[in-house]
Design a protein around this motif. Structure first.
Motif, PDB file in Angstrom:
ATOM      1  N   ALA B 100      45.775  16.078 -55.584  1.00 16.25           N
ATOM      2  CA  ALA B 100      46.387  14.632 -55.241  1.00 16.25           C
ATOM      3  C   ALA B 100      45.822  13.884 -53.820  1.00 16.25           C
ATOM      4  O   ALA B 100      45.638  12.923 -53.793  1.00 16.25           O
ATOM      5  CB  ALA B 100      47.794  14.530 -55.391  1.00 16.25           C
ATOM      6  N   TYR B 103      42.196  12.926 -54.244  1.00 19.94           N
ATOM      7  CA  TYR B 103      42.254  11.696 -55.304  1.00 19.94           C
ATOM      8  C   TYR B 103      42.516  10.463 -54.048  1.00 19.94           C
ATOM      9  O   TYR B 103      41.756   9.350 -54.121  1.00 19.94           O
ATOM     10  CB  TYR B 103      43.049  11.676 -56.358  1.00 19.94           C
ATOM     11  N   LEU B 124      59.611  10.074 -51.266  1.00 20.17           N
ATOM     12  CA  LEU B 124      60.170  11.280 -51.535  1.00 20.17           C
ATOM     13  C   LEU B 124      60.189  12.239 -50.200  1.00 20.17           C
ATOM     14  O   LEU B 124      61.101  13.126 -50.210  1.00 20.17           O
ATOM     15  CB  LEU B 124      59.141  11.892 -52.407  1.00 20.17           C
TER      16      LEU B 124
ATOM     17  N   MET C   1      21.711  10.962 -62.748  1.00 17.78           N
ATOM     18  CA  MET C   1      22.568  12.640 -62.832  1.00 17.78           C
ATOM     19  C   MET C   1      22.659  12.923 -64.413  1.00 17.78           C
ATOM     20  O   MET C   1      22.513  12.527 -65.232  1.00 17.78           O
ATOM     21  CB  MET C   1      23.994  12.157 -62.555  1.00 17.78           C
ATOM     22  N   ARG C   5      26.880  16.897 -64.854  1.00 12.02           N
ATOM     23  CA  ARG C   5      27.412  16.639 -63.776  1.00 12.02           C
ATOM     24  C   ARG C   5      28.532  15.193 -63.711  1.00 12.02           C
ATOM     25  O   ARG C   5      29.351  15.360 -63.132  1.00 12.02           O
ATOM     26  CB  ARG C   5      26.288  16.222 -62.758  1.00 12.02           C
ATOM     27  N   GLU C   8      31.540  16.531 -65.110  1.00 15.27           N
ATOM     28  CA  GLU C   8      32.409  17.214 -64.299  1.00 15.27           C
ATOM     29  C   GLU C   8      33.204  16.222 -63.426  1.00 15.27           C
ATOM     30  O   GLU C   8      34.375  16.482 -63.069  1.00 15.27           O
ATOM     31  CB  GLU C   8      31.624  18.147 -63.691  1.00 15.27           C
ATOM     32  N   GLN C   9      32.332  15.336 -62.911  1.00 19.31           N
ATOM     33  CA  GLN C   9      33.062  14.416 -62.059  1.00 19.31           C
ATOM     34  C   GLN C   9      34.171  13.582 -62.735  1.00 19.31           C
ATOM     35  O   GLN C   9      35.409  13.551 -62.248  1.00 19.31           O
ATOM     36  CB  GLN C   9      32.348  13.318 -61.566  1.00 19.31           C
ATOM     37  N   VAL C  12      37.226  15.938 -63.398  1.00 15.46           N
ATOM     38  CA  VAL C  12      37.981  16.484 -62.241  1.00 15.46           C
ATOM     39  C   VAL C  12      38.844  15.073 -61.755  1.00 15.46           C
ATOM     40  O   VAL C  12      40.070  15.011 -61.505  1.00 15.46           O
ATOM     41  CB  VAL C  12      36.839  16.703 -61.093  1.00 15.46           C
ATOM     42  N   LEU C  13      38.053  13.977 -62.048  1.00 13.83           N
ATOM     43  CA  LEU C  13      38.904  12.777 -61.529  1.00 13.83           C
ATOM     44  C   LEU C  13      40.090  12.330 -62.397  1.00 13.83           C
ATOM     45  O   LEU C  13      41.061  12.051 -61.764  1.00 13.83           O
ATOM     46  CB  LEU C  13      37.982  11.620 -61.595  1.00 13.83           C
ATOM     47  N   ILE C  16      42.883  14.871 -61.196  1.00 15.74           N
ATOM     48  CA  ILE C  16      43.407  14.922 -59.772  1.00 15.74           C
ATOM     49  C   ILE C  16      44.380  13.502 -59.918  1.00 15.74           C
ATOM     50  O   ILE C  16      44.982  13.192 -59.112  1.00 15.74           O
ATOM     51  CB  ILE C  16      42.515  14.741 -58.560  1.00 15.74           C
ATOM     52  N   PHE C  17      43.778  12.645 -60.731  1.00 14.26           N
ATOM     53  CA  PHE C  17      44.870  11.239 -60.752  1.00 14.26           C
ATOM     54  C   PHE C  17      46.002  11.684 -61.243  1.00 14.26           C
ATOM     55  O   PHE C  17      47.016  11.326 -60.778  1.00 14.26           O
ATOM     56  CB  PHE C  17      43.826  10.623 -61.689  1.00 14.26           C
ATOM     57  N   PHE C  19      47.428  14.626 -61.178  1.00 11.05           N
ATOM     58  CA  PHE C  19      48.193  15.161 -59.781  1.00 11.05           C
ATOM     59  C   PHE C  19      48.933  14.231 -58.928  1.00 11.05           C
ATOM     60  O   PHE C  19      49.951  14.365 -58.614  1.00 11.05           O
ATOM     61  CB  PHE C  19      47.201  16.245 -59.216  1.00 11.05           C
ATOM     62  N   ALA C  20      48.120  13.318 -58.720  1.00  8.48           N
ATOM     63  CA  ALA C  20      48.484  12.077 -57.846  1.00  8.48           C
ATOM     64  C   ALA C  20      49.803  11.529 -58.469  1.00  8.48           C
ATOM     65  O   ALA C  20      50.916  11.056 -57.736  1.00  8.48           O
ATOM     66  CB  ALA C  20      47.563  11.049 -57.527  1.00  8.48           C
ATOM     67  N   LEU C  21      49.941  11.330 -59.831  1.00  5.96           N
ATOM     68  CA  LEU C  21      50.913  10.889 -60.543  1.00  5.96           C
ATOM     69  C   LEU C  21      52.329  11.628 -60.652  1.00  5.96           C
ATOM     70  O   LEU C  21      53.181  11.182 -60.828  1.00  5.96           O
ATOM     71  CB  LEU C  21      50.726  10.442 -61.937  1.00  5.96           C
ATOM     72  N   VAL C  22      52.170  13.098 -60.320  1.00  3.45           N
ATOM     73  CA  VAL C  22      53.345  14.012 -60.181  1.00  3.45           C
ATOM     74  C   VAL C  22      54.277  13.075 -59.252  1.00  3.45           C
ATOM     75  O   VAL C  22      55.441  13.184 -59.757  1.00  3.45           O
ATOM     76  CB  VAL C  22      52.931  15.299 -59.736  1.00  3.45           C
ATOM     77  N   SER C  23      53.793  12.582 -58.337  1.00  9.40           N
ATOM     78  CA  SER C  23      54.967  12.180 -57.286  1.00  9.40           C
ATOM     79  C   SER C  23      55.875  10.878 -57.880  1.00  9.40           C
ATOM     80  O   SER C  23      56.769  10.591 -57.637  1.00  9.40           O
ATOM     81  CB  SER C  23      54.301  11.705 -55.957  1.00  9.40           C
TER      82      SER C  23
END
Lengths: 263, 296, 295
Positions: B100, B103, B124, C1, C5, C8-9, C12-13, C16-17, C19-23
Motif C-alpha cells: 500500500a 502504491y 485510523l 515492452m 512485463r 506483471e506491472q 502488481v498495480l 497493491i491498489f 492493499f491500499a484499499l484495506v485501510s
C-alpha cells in the motif's frame, strides 16, 4: 562618556569563527556616528557575519566564537560583564527578508517597547507606535488598519514595518542586512530614501550586494574580500569614504570589483 | 553600559534586565525539571519492577503454564502466543503495508480516491486500539467464525499496525532521490521495475526498521486482544493458528488483577521479560538504522 | 515492452491498489460493526436514556443504561492526565527546542522515546502497585482503585506525545522570527514564550487535542488501577469506571453473544469512536492551519 565623539563603533583585531573555521579575520575599522556605512564584497566573504558581530547576533549560532573587541561608545560589547540583550536593544537590526511577527501591526511595534520595560500609559504607547510608523514612512498607509496582521502588508511595507519596529526601541545604531534585496525597485527606492531620513538620528551600517546601492546611499564603504584562497577567511581590505572607494581606490582588488572586472 | 545615553532618549525604559534574565532562568529550570520528572518517573518504574520481579526471574517462569499457585506459574503459553502472534501478524501486515505504501507513494494518481485513502490512514492512526478489538470481535471472531483464535488475533493486530507500516514505508521511499528513478526509467525500465529493483531495494533497511518498531508496539498491545477474547489461563502448548491463545501482556494483566502478592511479583517478572523483548527489538532497529541505511 | 512485463506491472498495480484499499475497508468495518450492534442495542434502550441517564448497571438484575457515569469517569481521568501532561509536555518541548544543546537533546530524547514506548499494561501495574500506595499514605481516604493514580501515570505516559508534537511545531517557527525578537533586545525566555510559542500556537493546540484523544481511548491503565464502579463523582480518590474499562470488564466475562450486555460494549465503543473522531478532526485542522502558515 564619549557621547559626542566622532566614532560610535570600533573593531579591534576582530576574528570571527564558526567552530574552527575563521570566517572573518583581523578587522580594524571605525564607524562614524550619524553616517551610513556600507559593507560590500563578493558572496561568502563574511559581510553578514561581520554585521552580526556588531550586536552579538552571531552568538545565536552555537558554534560561533569571537576574538578581539568591538567598542561601542568606547566600551567593549564583548566584555563578560555585558549582557547581549542590552547590546541588541541599543544596536538594532533589519533583516534581508522582511520578518514581521505574526501579530497585529500595532503589536509588532508595541512588543519591543513593552519587553524593554516601557511603563507608560496606553495613550503614550499609542503615540510612540504612531511616531515609529511615521518615522518609517508607513503611517499613512496603515493608520486605519493597525489591528491587522503584519503579514497582510506588501513586501516593501513589511520591511518598513520592521524598520519601524526597530526604531521604536530607540537604538543608536541600525544594522541592515541587504534590506532591499527581496523588494522591487520602487520599494527599494523608498527604503533608500528612508535611510537618508533616519541618518539624522541613527548610525546605519548596511550590507549590500548591490554596488550602485552602496554608492547611492552610503557615506563610507568597507570593501571585504577573501584574504587568500587557501583559508577562505574574509577581511576588510579597504575602508574609506564611499566616493574614494568608487572613484579612486588604493587597492587593485577593490578597483577590479567596483568596476565589475572581478571574478 | 550605564553611562551611555542617546540624544534620542525621549522614553524612559525601566529595563530591569537582571530581573528579566532571572525570570528567564526560572523558565529554563522549570522546563528542564519537566523533562527530568518524566525521566525520574521512568527510572522509578524500572527500579520498582526490577526489585519486585527479579527474584521470580527463574527457569520455571519460561517453562511452566499458568497455575493457581504463583510458585508453579509461568509464561510458557504467553510467550508462545506472543511469538506466534507476531509471526502471523508480520506475514500479513508486511506485504499489505509495504504494498500500500508503494502504491500511494509511487503510483497513486492525484485524485479524490487517493485523497480519501490518505485521510483514512491518518484517521485510523488515531483510533483507540480497543476499537480495533471491537472490530476484530465483530468481524473475525463472530463474522468470519474464527472464534477466539490466534489467527483472529493476528488479523486484528494486522489492521491495527497497518497505518504505521504504511506511513513508515512512504517515508522510507520518499528518501530515495528522484534522480535514481529517472536513471532507471531512462534505461527503459517500467515504473514497477524501477520501484521493485531500485526504490524498494534502497529503502528496505528503513522499511525494516519501521516494521520492527511497529511490531514492538504491537507486542505490548493488550486491550484489543482482551476484547476479542484472548484468554488469560491457557495450560497447553499452542498447536496451530486456530487454537485459542494468550499473550505476554494479557498474562501480566491477569496476574496484576489477582489479589495475592506472589502474583503481583510474578507480573513484575513478566514485565521484565516483556521489556527485555521490546528493548532487543528496538536495539535491532537502531543497529539496522546505523548499519544499513543509505545516506543520500 | 514485452507482454510479460506489461502484464506483471498491471497485475502488481491491481494487487497493491487493493492493499491500499484495506485501510478504507477497515474504517467501513469499524463503522459497520459498531453500527450493527448499536442499532440492535437502541431497539431495546432509548437513545435518550443512554445519553442522559446517570445510572449504568447493565450487568445487574435491575438494568439501567445511562452512559453518563462512564463518560464522567473517562473525562475525570483524562482531565487529571492533562493536568500532568500538557504543562510538562509543553515545558519539555520548549526546553528541547529552545534551550537544549545538541548533546543534551541526544541524551534526553531517547528517554522520552522509551517513556512513550512502554506498554500500557506496565503503566497499569505501576499505577496500582506503586502510585496508589503512595497516595494512600498521603490521603488515607484513597480507595484501592482510584482515578487519581491512573491520571498521574497516564499523564506521564502521554507527556512524550505532547512534547514531541509541540516540539515539531516550535521548531517549525522560522529562525527569522527569533532573530527579529533578539534584535529588539528580548531575552531568550521572552523570545520563547512571547514569540515562538504564540507563533506555534495552532501546532501546540493540535498536540493538546491529540493528547486528550489518546487519554480518552487509553484502556489498560484505567482497567487495572481505576476500578469498575461507574458513578457520577468528581472525587479523584474514589473508584470509578471509564468507557474503555467497561469494555474490558465485559470482554473478560462470559457474556453470551446477542445479549444486551454484549451489545452495550458496541454502543459504548461507538460513543468512544465518535468522541475521538471529532477530536482527531479538530487536531487535523489545527495541524493544517499551522502548515499553511509555515511550510
Amino acid at each position: 562618556m564619549n557621547e559626542n565623539s566622532e566614532y560610535i563603533l570600533e573593531t579591534r583585531n576582530l576574528n570571527l569563527y564558526y567552530g574552527n573555521f575563521l570566517a572573518v579575520a583581523d578587522v580594524n575599522i571605525k564607524i562614524r556616528r550619524h553616517q551610513i556605512t556600507a559593507i560590500i564584497g563578493p558572496s561568502g566573504c563574511g559581510k553578514s557575519t561581520l554585521l552580526r558581530a556588531f550586536n552579538r547576533m552571531n552568538e545565536l549560532v552555537p558554534t560561533a566564537r569571537t576574538e578581539g573587541e568591538i567598542l561601542f561608545n568606547n566600551e567593549n560589547i564583548y566584555d563578560p560583564s555585558i549582557d547581549p540583550v542590552e547590546v541588541r536593544r541599543r544596536i538594532g537590526m533589519v533583516f534581508q527578508k522582511p520578518n514581521p511577527f505574526p501579530k497585529s501591526i500595532y503589536e509588532n511595534i508595541a512588543w519591543g517597547l513593552r519587553i524593554n520595560g516601557f511603563r507608560g500609559s496606553k495613550s503614550e504607547l499609542d503615540d510612540l507606535v504612531e511616531k515609529a510608523l511615521r518615522d518609517a514612512a508607513l503611517w499613512d498607509e496603515v493608520k486605519d488598519k493597525l489591528d491587522q496582521s503584519g503579514l497582510s502588508l506588501s513586501g516593501g511595507q513589511q520591511q518598513r514595518l520592521c524598520i519601524a519596529r526597530t526604531i521604536a526601541v530607540r537604538p543608536e545604531v541600525i544594522l541592515m542586512d541587504e534590506p532591499a534585496s527581496a523588494l522591487d525597485p520602487i520599494a527599494t527606492l523608498r527604503i533608500e530614501e528612508l535611510m537618508q531620513e533616519l541618518k539624522k538620528n541613527y548610525t546605519i551600517i548596511i550590507v549590500t550586494h548591490n554596488m550602485q546601492q552602496a554608492a547611492r546611499v552610503s557615506d563610507y564603504t568597507a570593501m571585504m574580500m577573501l584574504r587568500n584562497h587557501e583559508d577562505r577567511s574574509g577581511t576588510v581590505i579597504e575602508f574609506d569614504r564611499t566616493e574614494v572607494i568608487f572613484t579612486n581606490p588604493r587597492d587593485k582588488r577593490t578597483q577590479d570589483y567596483v568596476t565589475g572586472r572581478f571574478g | 553600559m550605564t553611562a551611555i545615553t542617546s540624544s534620542l532618549r525621549d522614553i524612559t525604559f525601566e529595563q530591569q534586565l537582571a530581573q528579566r534574565q532571572r525570570r528567564g532562568k526560572i523558565l529554563e529550570i522549570a522546563a528542564l525539571i519537566a523533562i527530568l520528572l518524566g525521566i525520574a518517573m521512568l527510572l522509578t518504574l524500572l527500579v520498582d519492577v526490577v526489585i519486585d520481579g527479579l527474584p521470580w526471574l527463574r527457569p520455571q517462569l519460561f517453562t511452566e503454564f499458568p497455575s493457581r499457585f504463583p510458585e508453579k506459574s509461568g509464561l510458557r503459553s504467553a510467550i508462545q502466543g506472543s511469538i506466534w502472534l507476531m509471526v502471523f501478524t508480520s506475514i500479513m501486515v508486511i506485504p499489505i503495508g509495504v504494498g500500500a505504501g508503494i502504491y500511494l507513494e509511487e503510483f497513486a494518481p492525484r485524485n479524490r480516491l487517493t485523497e480519501f485513502i490518505e485521510i483514512n490512514i491518518a484517521n485510523l492512526a488515531g483510533v483507540p486500539s480497543i476499537i480495533y478489538g471491537l472490530l476484530g470481535l465483530g468481524l473475525f471472531v463472530r463474522g468470519l467464525g474464527l472464534g477466539r483464535s490466534l489467527i483472529a488475533g493476528a488479523l486484528t493486530m494486522t489492521l491495527l499496525v497497518l497505518p504505521i507500516i504504511i506511513v513508515t514505508t512512504r517515508e522510507a521511499i520518499r528518501a530515495v532521490p528522484r534522480s535514481i528513478r529517472l536513471a532507471a526509467l531512462a534505461l527503459g525500465a517500467s515504473q514497477w521495475e524501477t520501484a521493485r529493483d531500485h526504490v524498494l531495494v534502497y529503502s528496505m533497511p528503513a522499511i525494516l526498521t519501521g516494521v520492527i518498531l511497529a511490531m514492538s508496539r504491537a507486542i505490548g498491545e493488550t486491550a484489543p486482544l482482551i476484547t476479542i477474547g484472548a484468554l488469560t489461563y491457557i495450560a497447553f502448548d499452542l498447536r496451530g493458528p486456530l487454537d485459542i491463545f494468550t499473550v505476554l501482556p494479557i498474562q501480566i494483566f491477569n496476574w496484576v488483577s489477582l489479589p495475592q502478592k506472589g502474583f503481583h511479583d510474578l507480573a513484575a517478572a513478566g514485565i521484565i521479560v516483556l521489556l527485555v523483548l521490546l528493548l532487543s527489538m528496538n536495539a535491532l532497529a537502531i543497529w539496522l538504522r546505523n548499519r544499513l541505511f543509505i545516506r543520500w | 515492452m514485452t507482454n510479460r512485463r506489461i502484464l506483471e506491472q498491471k497485475t502488481v498495480l491491481v494487487i497493491i491498489f487493493l492493499f491500499a484499499l484495506v485501510s478504507v475497508f477497515t474504517t467501513f468495518g469499524i463503522i459497520g460493526v459498531l453500527l450493527q450492534e448499536t442499532i440492535l442495542f437502541f431497539e431495546q434502550v432509548s437513545i435518550v436514556e443512554f445519553l442522559t441517564g446517570t445510572r449504568w448497571t447493565p450487568l445487574f438484575a435491575s438494568k439501567k443504561f445511562g452512559v453518563l457515569p462512564l463518560v464522567n469517569g473517562t473525562v475525570l481521568v483524562a482531565a487529571g492526565a492533562m493536568v500532568v501532561a500538557l504543562p510538562l509536555g509543553l515545558l519539555a518541548a520548549i526546553y528541547m527546542s529552545e534551550y537544549a544543546s545538541t548533546r543534551a537533546r541526544s541524551v534526553l530524547k531517547p528517554f522520552l522515546e522509551i517513556l512513550a514506548g512502554i506498554p500500557t499494561v506496565v503503566y497499569g501495574y505501576f499505577a496500582l502497585l506503586f502510585v496508589t500506595p503512595i497516595l494512600k499514605s498521603i490521603f488515607p481516604q484513597t480507595q484501592a482503585f482510584n482515578a487519581l493514580s491512573a491520571s498521574i501515570v497516564m499523564g506521564f505516559m502521554i507527556l512524550p506525545t505532547v512534547a514531541s508534537v509541540s516540539e515539531d511545531a516550535l521548531s517549525a517557527v522560522p529562525r527569522s522570527l527569533r532573530e527579529a525578537a533578539y534584535a529588539l533586545g528580548a531575552t531568550k525566555a521572552e523570545v520563547a514564550t512571547q514569540v515562538v510559542v504564540p507563533a506555534a500556537l495552532s501546532g501546540i493546540a493540535a498536540a493538546f487535542i491529540l493528547a486528550i484523544s489518546r487519554a480518552i481511548g487509553e484502556t489498560m491503565i484505567v482497567a487495572i488501577a481505576a476500578g469498575q464502579q461507574p458513578k457520577m463523582t468528581l472525587n479523584p480518590l474514589e473508584s470509578i469506571e471509564t468507557m474503555t474499562a467497561y469494555i474490558v470488564q465485559v470482554s473478560l466475562g462470559d457474556t453470551p453473544h446477542q445479549s444486551i450486555a454484549y451489545q452495550t460494549i458496541f454502543a459504548v465503543g461507538m460513543l468512544l469512536f465518535l468522541m475521538t473522531l471529532v477530536m482527531n478532526i479538530i487536531s487535523y485542522f489545527f495541524t493544517k492551519r499551522f502548515r499553511e502558515v509555515y511550510e
